[in-house]
Design a protein around this motif. Structure first.
Motif, PDB file in Angstrom:
ATOM      1  N   SER A 276      14.876   1.478   0.340  1.00 49.69           N
ATOM      2  CA  SER A 276      15.307   2.258  -0.815  1.00 49.69           C
ATOM      3  C   SER A 276      14.965   1.571  -2.135  1.00 49.69           C
ATOM      4  N   ASN A 277      14.582   0.303  -2.067  1.00 51.36           N
ATOM      5  CA  ASN A 277      14.172  -0.420  -3.274  1.00 51.36           C
ATOM      6  C   ASN A 277      12.891   0.208  -3.811  1.00 51.36           C
ATOM      7  N   PRO A 278      12.876   0.714  -5.056  1.00 49.10           N
ATOM      8  CA  PRO A 278      11.688   1.422  -5.558  1.00 49.10           C
ATOM      9  C   PRO A 278      10.444   0.548  -5.649  1.00 49.10           C
ATOM     10  N   ILE A 279      10.619  -0.740  -5.962  1.00 51.84           N
ATOM     11  CA  ILE A 279       9.456  -1.635  -6.050  1.00 51.84           C
ATOM     12  C   ILE A 279       8.848  -1.847  -4.667  1.00 51.84           C
ATOM     13  N   LEU A 280       9.720  -2.037  -3.664  1.00 49.65           N
ATOM     14  CA  LEU A 280       9.246  -2.229  -2.296  1.00 49.65           C
ATOM     15  C   LEU A 280       8.595  -0.946  -1.770  1.00 49.65           C
ATOM     16  N   ALA A 281       9.202   0.195  -2.070  1.00 51.58           N
ATOM     17  CA  ALA A 281       8.632   1.472  -1.622  1.00 51.58           C
ATOM     18  C   ALA A 281       7.258   1.703  -2.252  1.00 51.58           C
ATOM     19  N   THR A 282       7.113   1.347  -3.520  1.00 53.17           N
ATOM     20  CA  THR A 282       5.813   1.481  -4.188  1.00 53.17           C
ATOM     21  C   THR A 282       4.774   0.569  -3.548  1.00 53.17           C
ATOM     22  N   ALA A 283       5.195  -0.644  -3.177  1.00 46.80           N
ATOM     23  CA  ALA A 283       4.284  -1.565  -2.489  1.00 46.80           C
ATOM     24  C   ALA A 283       3.849  -0.999  -1.143  1.00 46.80           C
ATOM     25  N   LEU A 284       4.758  -0.322  -0.447  1.00 51.20           N
ATOM     26  CA  LEU A 284       4.408   0.321   0.826  1.00 51.20           C
ATOM     27  C   LEU A 284       3.391   1.439   0.611  1.00 51.20           C
ATOM     28  N   VAL A 285       3.611   2.254  -0.423  1.00 52.60           N
ATOM     29  CA  VAL A 285       2.669   3.327  -0.733  1.00 52.60           C
ATOM     30  C   VAL A 285       1.287   2.760  -1.011  1.00 52.60           C
ATOM     31  N   ASP A 286       1.241   1.710  -1.825  1.00 49.05           N
ATOM     32  CA  ASP A 286      -0.033   1.085  -2.181  1.00 49.05           C
ATOM     33  C   ASP A 286      -0.720   0.493  -0.953  1.00 49.05           C
ATOM     34  N   MET A 287       0.061  -0.152  -0.074  1.00 53.62           N
ATOM     35  CA  MET A 287      -0.502  -0.761   1.126  1.00 53.62           C
ATOM     36  C   MET A 287      -1.113   0.291   2.048  1.00 53.62           C
ATOM     37  N   TYR A 288      -0.389   1.388   2.292  1.00 49.71           N
ATOM     38  CA  TYR A 288      -0.899   2.427   3.188  1.00 49.71           C
ATOM     39  C   TYR A 288      -2.152   3.086   2.611  1.00 49.71           C
ATOM     40  N   LEU A 289      -2.170   3.306   1.302  1.00 50.09           N
ATOM     41  CA  LEU A 289      -3.343   3.927   0.687  1.00 50.09           C
ATOM     42  C   LEU A 289      -4.563   3.021   0.769  1.00 50.09           C
ATOM     43  N   LYS A 290      -4.373   1.735   0.519  1.00 48.93           N
ATOM     44  CA  LYS A 290      -5.509   0.812   0.576  1.00 48.93           C
ATOM     45  C   LYS A 290      -5.986   0.575   2.005  1.00 48.93           C
ATOM     46  N   CYS A 291      -5.117   0.873   2.971  1.00 45.13           N
ATOM     47  CA  CYS A 291      -5.524   0.809   4.377  1.00 45.13           C
ATOM     48  C   CYS A 291      -6.031   2.166   4.876  1.00 45.13           C
ATOM     49  N   GLY A 292      -6.098   3.156   3.989  1.00 42.01           N
ATOM     50  CA  GLY A 292      -6.638   4.468   4.356  1.00 42.01           C
ATOM     51  C   GLY A 292      -5.670   5.405   5.035  1.00 42.01           C
ATOM     52  N   CYS A 293      -4.367   5.077   5.040  1.00 47.28           N
ATOM     53  CA  CYS A 293      -3.375   5.914   5.731  1.00 47.28           C
ATOM     54  C   CYS A 293      -2.662   6.807   4.714  1.00 47.28           C
ATOM     55  N   MET A 294      -3.321   7.898   4.331  1.00 54.29           N
ATOM     56  CA  MET A 294      -2.792   8.741   3.261  1.00 54.29           C
ATOM     57  C   MET A 294      -1.515   9.479   3.674  1.00 54.29           C
ATOM     58  N   LYS A 295      -1.438   9.924   4.917  1.00 55.80           N
ATOM     59  CA  LYS A 295      -0.258  10.649   5.370  1.00 55.80           C
ATOM     60  C   LYS A 295       0.981   9.766   5.343  1.00 55.80           C
ATOM     61  N   LEU A 296       0.833   8.505   5.805  1.00 64.31           N
ATOM     62  CA  LEU A 296       1.969   7.578   5.778  1.00 64.31           C
ATOM     63  C   LEU A 296       2.377   7.281   4.343  1.00 64.31           C
ATOM     64  N   ALA A 297       1.395   7.133   3.461  1.00 65.46           N
ATOM     65  CA  ALA A 297       1.697   6.858   2.055  1.00 65.46           C
ATOM     66  C   ALA A 297       2.479   8.018   1.439  1.00 65.46           C
ATOM     67  N   LEU A 298       2.041   9.252   1.712  1.00 60.10           N
ATOM     68  CA  LEU A 298       2.731  10.420   1.174  1.00 60.10           C
ATOM     69  C   LEU A 298       4.140  10.553   1.743  1.00 60.10           C
ATOM     70  N   THR A 299       4.305  10.181   3.022  1.00 62.22           N
ATOM     71  CA  THR A 299       5.627  10.236   3.645  1.00 62.22           C
ATOM     72  C   THR A 299       6.591   9.286   2.943  1.00 62.22           C
ATOM     73  N   VAL A 300       6.145   8.046   2.714  1.00 59.58           N
ATOM     74  CA  VAL A 300       6.982   7.063   2.018  1.00 59.58           C
ATOM     75  C   VAL A 300       7.286   7.542   0.596  1.00 59.58           C
ATOM     76  N   TRP A 312       4.396   6.798  -9.158  1.00 55.38           N
ATOM     77  CA  TRP A 312       3.488   7.919  -9.388  1.00 55.38           C
ATOM     78  C   TRP A 312       2.050   7.436  -9.566  1.00 55.38           C
ATOM     79  N   ASN A 313       1.874   6.369 -10.331  1.00 54.53           N
ATOM     80  CA  ASN A 313       0.518   5.843 -10.552  1.00 54.53           C
ATOM     81  C   ASN A 313      -0.122   5.384  -9.250  1.00 54.53           C
ATOM     82  N   ALA A 314       0.687   4.747  -8.384  1.00 58.21           N
ATOM     83  CA  ALA A 314       0.163   4.229  -7.118  1.00 58.21           C
ATOM     84  C   ALA A 314      -0.353   5.360  -6.232  1.00 58.21           C
ATOM     85  N   ILE A 315       0.431   6.433  -6.116  1.00 59.92           N
ATOM     86  CA  ILE A 315       0.032   7.520  -5.225  1.00 59.92           C
ATOM     87  C   ILE A 315      -1.130   8.312  -5.815  1.00 59.92           C
TER      88      ILE A 315
END
Length: 537
Positions: A276-300, A312-315
């Motif tokens: 639930s930490n917004p900074i950690l959640a943003t890091a997860l979004v960024d990690m999934y996107l850079k690994c090519g996992c767009m669906k997981l990034a959008l889910t997070v 918002w910028n990360a996604i």
């Protein structure tokens, strides 16, 4: 409440602890003012409670009480200085200390710890203020105090004066984990990761903040492989990671493409209720996107309750880089509709999305609206996006005109912008335009290897052999060299990083053997018919 205070006139402190609203606090203060005698101890207790409260209205009221006091003590001044620092008002804290000096009150060790912290908060503009306070500490003999010494070391570390910080550190006989961590953080922020690591290894005791600090130091130097090594070592030591540690580890996973490690960290964050930490959640979004996992990034991203501009910028940028420009534009509209103000980084991301999708009119419209509607002043990054957008759309003359009119021509900071335009000249066969641009760049003395290679290839492919040979001689004369490419591979949760042509890596043979084996496995698993269907993608 007032009736109870009347019964226990000498026990105001227990009553103030039960205050939950400003009106209740005012009632107690009003009662004290009506007493036939001045209970100064009770008033001090009331003021201390108001300052320590997390309610901003309580502190504002405490300020008003303090300003109207005819009699002030060292304790009250110390309380107010600490309160100003906690309220992020460092200038007011220093002015409060000045009034304390004018009142000729005794300063003690409780005065200087928050005061030095206030000086750290106003760096680098008011560095001299911290030096003056340090002089007072020395004159009054408070240097041995562990808390003051720690605050001073933090001040000099933030000021990047690690020589003075280390001198202070060496004078303290008994050093706690906070002092050690402050020194490690100081060297890390200076970029001296070797010295930071040497101190970290020397620490007799480490806590989770110590580990987070050294990981952040390596992350600043882009040594992400070492960040993950430290993370694994910390896990093996039995210490529970906090959110900051997980963010550093996820950032490393994003840069290395270590998806398996990132998935495990995500699972651990869910287990510890950190997600639930917004900074950690943003890091997860960024990690999934850079690994090519767009669906997981959008889910997070969709599961985030508090989406700030960073999320918002990360996604938006991540989806654009993964080729889904239309989804990026859709999310940009959602961001605006949600009431979130776009930032400079938002427009870099959305203009990049328009560039990849070759949405020329949309991109130019967004660039115009950036200043008109959102009041964001364009910077070099935004100009570069527009130039790239125009160039990729074949509007080379318009791109060149845009550079001359909006950016003021060539300077050292925007060589990459001209390089993008030069590359477009090569793609569209506009050799005359490219030649003119190249001469401008050569006259300016740009030493970028990539731009020289672009010019060489453009001339060579167009049959301009004399110009191509001239560029090649210039590369040799300037001894320009290409930076070697860097790659990483994750096998069984372990990330190995190596550069092109590097056979000195201790596990180079194993890495190449694994790569070869993976390629063979993939080749065997795809039939000729399947290859024909998938080759178009």
């Amino acid at each position: 409440m007032i009736e109870r205070a009347d019964e226990h006139r000498t026990d105001i402190s227990s009553l103030t602890q039960r205050c939950s609203t400003l009106n209740q606090l005012k009632q107690i203060h009003g009662y004290l003012l009506k007493l036939p005698f001045r209970n100064f101890a009770a008033l001090t207790s009331l003021l201390s409670f108001a300052v320590a409260s997390t309610n901003p209205a309580f502190f504002c009221y405490a300020e008003a009480i303090f300003r109207n006091l005819r009699r002030r003590t060292t304790f009250l001044y110390n309380t107010m200085i600490r309160g100003y620092v906690q309220s992020n008002k460092p200038i007011e804290a220093i002015l409060c200390y000045k009034d304390m000096l004018n009142d000729r009150l005794i300063r003690n060790n409780y005065t200087f710890t928050p005061l030095v912290k206030a000086c750290s908060m106003i760096l680098p503009d008011f560095r001299l203020m911290g030096l003056l306070v340090h002089g007072h500490v020395i004159k009054l003999g408070f240097c041995p105090d562990l808390f003051i010494a720690s605050a001073l070391i933090e001040f000099y570390a933030l000021n990047l004066d690690m020589g003075t910080a280390e001198e202070l550190f060496g004078e303290i006989p008994v050093r706690d984990v906070v002092l050690w961590t402050t020194m490690v953080d100081g060297y890390g922020k200076m970029g001296d990761v070797e010295k930071a690591r040497a101190l970290f290894d020397e620490m007799p005791e480490r806590n989770v903040i110590s580990w987070s600090t050294i990981m952040a130091a390596y992350s600043r130097k882009s040594d992400f492989r070492e960040v993950l090594c430290l993370y694994r070592t910390m896990e093996e030591s039995g210490l529970k990671p906090n959110e900051a540690v997980l963010v550093s580890a996820l950032t490393a996973c994003a840069h290395l493409g270590a998806l398996a490690q990132g998935l495990w960290i995500h699972s651990y964050a869910e287990k510890c209720k950190y997600s639930s930490n917004p900074i950690l959640a943003t890091a997860l979004v960024d990690m999934y996107l850079k690994c090519g996992c767009m669906k997981l990034a959008l889910t997070v991203f969709d599961q985030m309750h508090d989406k700030d501009s960073q999320a918002w910028n990360a996604i938006i940028s991540g989806l654009a880089l993964n080729g889904d420009a239309m989804k990026s534009l859709e999310l940009f509209d959602d961001m605006v509709l949600s009431g979130m103000q776009p930032t400079e980084a938002t427009f870099v991301a959305i203009l990049t999305a328009c560039t990849h999708a070759k949405l020329l009119d949309k991109g130019l419209s967004l660039f115009e609206n950036m200043g008109k509607i959102y009041k964001i002043q364009a910077k070099i990054e935004h100009y570069a996006c527009v130039v790239d957008l125009l160039a990729r759309s074949g509007k080379l003359e318009e791109a060149e005109k845009f550079i001359d009119e909006k950016m003021g021509g060539i300077d050292e900071g925007d060589a990459n912008v001209w390089g993008a335009l030069l590359g477009a000249c090569r793609v569209y066969g506009k050799v005359e335009t490219g030649n003119r641009l190249w001469r401008k760049l050569a006259k300016k003395g740009v030493d970028d290897y990539g731009i020289h290679v672009l010019a060489y290839n453009m001339f060579r492919e167009a049959g301009w052999d004399a110009e191509a040979k001239s560029v090649r001689r210039l590369i040799q004369k300037k001894q320009l060299k290409k930076k070697p490419g860097c790659s990483a591979i994750e096998v069984n949760g372990i990330v190995e990083e190596f550069v092109a042509g590097d056979v000195s890596h201790p596990q180079a043979d194993d890495i190449y053997r694994i790569l070869y084996s993976l390629l063979c496995d993939v080749s065997r698993s795809i039939t000729l018919h399947e290859y024909d269907e998938t080759s178009s993608t």
